[in-house]
Design a protein around this motif. Structure first.
Motif: not given
Length: 353
Positions: A282-304
């Motif tokens: 694509s023409e992008h080099q960053t995204v404005d937000y990452i939304l984590l889904a799936g079972g592994c998204a529930s791992i404590p602290g993974i988003d941070e």
């Protein structure tokens, strides 16, 4: 509102992943949604391999158990095929084309893009509207999948005693559910680039939304099964024992620093790789937000961890954040399962099309 208007029959959203069947039932009152029922039921090992159903009877039996656990009497459902099993293409047609001629013209166009005989595929299309900058043509989304991908899912539902009314694509179901998470995004996602990264048990998929519409999807093998296998090896457990210990937090003190943290590090690297693939396409080099889904998204602290490593705002998906919840639904359990229920929730939203 007309009292005589027939009420739409809600559809059960049923997501058949590599390790479980996930079911969500929603109802709607005005602009508000309510979670009426949900269930997550594990599949027999190897009954689904990389999203291909290998054991139809095993999947059907699991769907039956999920229906019983959810306590629903609804018999109509929406299913999805894997994004990797689908060919989608935007085509343009003359705006003057008559509706009666459209299907025939689309068949002719489809023949150019689909590497299979048309009698071997299930084909659908959606008119998106006039082409931007050219009112004389229409943009049409063409979607096709080999018939066997659809038939094996329909067969499992039939065996379970339920009726598939819709067969969708996982990335479109993810798009539907992601729009329910818009309060988590900067400016509710308007004009923004949102990367939904779904890390399941065996597969990880990325769906990128630009201003609310899908522009990129990709899937690769990687998921929580690797963590379960690490636990098996480290602590001498069976696969089922390791999975249960992981879910219930019954592991020795050294689990977090020596097993979980290296897996989180690996997951952050995988998210980084997926984004690099997207940036290259694509023409992008960053995204404005990452939304984590799936079972592994529930791992404590993974988003941070991912936010700190990648320098991009990151959060955990909860499509039920604005919904009310029926009294029979365990709200706490729904909250912890929410990131894994994105596809099932997106499918249940098809009730209200």
């Amino acid at each position: 509102m007309s009292l005589l208007r027939p009420k739409k029959q809600p559809l059960l959203g049923i997501d058949i992943s590599s390790t479980s069947v996930k079911l969500v039932e929603l109802s709607q009152q005005g602009a508000n949604y309510r979670v009426e029922a949900y269930a997550v039921e594990p599949l027999p090992i190897n009954s689904v391999v990389e999203k291909n159903i290998a054991d139809v009877e095993g999947v059907a039996a699991t769907i039956k158990r999920a229906l019983k656990k959810a306590g629903t009497r609804n018999k109509q459902c929406a299913l999805a095929v894997a994004s990797s099993a689908v060919i989608s293409k935007n085509i343009t047609l003359p705006a003057s084309i008559k509706e009666a001629d459209m299907e025939g013209q689309i068949q002719i166009e489809a023949d150019q893009y689909i590497p299979y005989a048309l009698e071997e595929v299930n084909l659908d299309f959606e008119v998106l509207g006039p082409t931007e900058g050219n009112p004389d043509t229409l943009d049409v989304l063409l979607v096709a999948s080999r018939s066997e991908n659809v038939e094996v899912r329909v067969g499992a539902a039939d065996l379970a005693g339920i009726v598939p009314k819709v067969v969708d694509v996982e990335s479109y179901a993810t798009e539907n559910a992601a729009l329910l998470c818009s309060e988590q995004f900067p400016e509710e996602g308007q004009g923004k680039v949102i990367a939904v990264v779904d890390v399941g048990a065996t597969m990880t998929g990325i769906t990128v939304l630009e201003d609310g519409a899908i522009t990129y999807t990709r899937e690769q093998p990687f998921g929580g099964k690797l963590l379960t296998e690490d636990i098996m090896r480290r602590y001498g457990l069976s696969y089922d024992e390791a999975g249960l210990a992981k879910k219930e937090g019954q592991l020795p003190e050294n689990y977090v620093p020596e097993v979980l943290e290296p897996f989180k590090d690996n997951m952050a690297q995988q998210v980084h790789r997926f984004l690099q693939f997207y940036f290259a396409a694509s023409e992008h080099q960053t995204v404005d937000y990452i939304l984590l889904a799936g079972g592994c998204a529930s791992i404590p602290g993974i988003d941070e961890m991912i936010e700190s490593r990648l320098g991009m705002p990151t959060g955990v998906a909860n499509p039920f954040g604005r919904m009310s919840i029926a009294s029979r639904v365990n709200a706490q359990r729904l909250g912890s399962d929410a990131p894994a229920l994105m596809i099932a929730c997106g499918l249940a939203m098809r009730s209200f099309d």
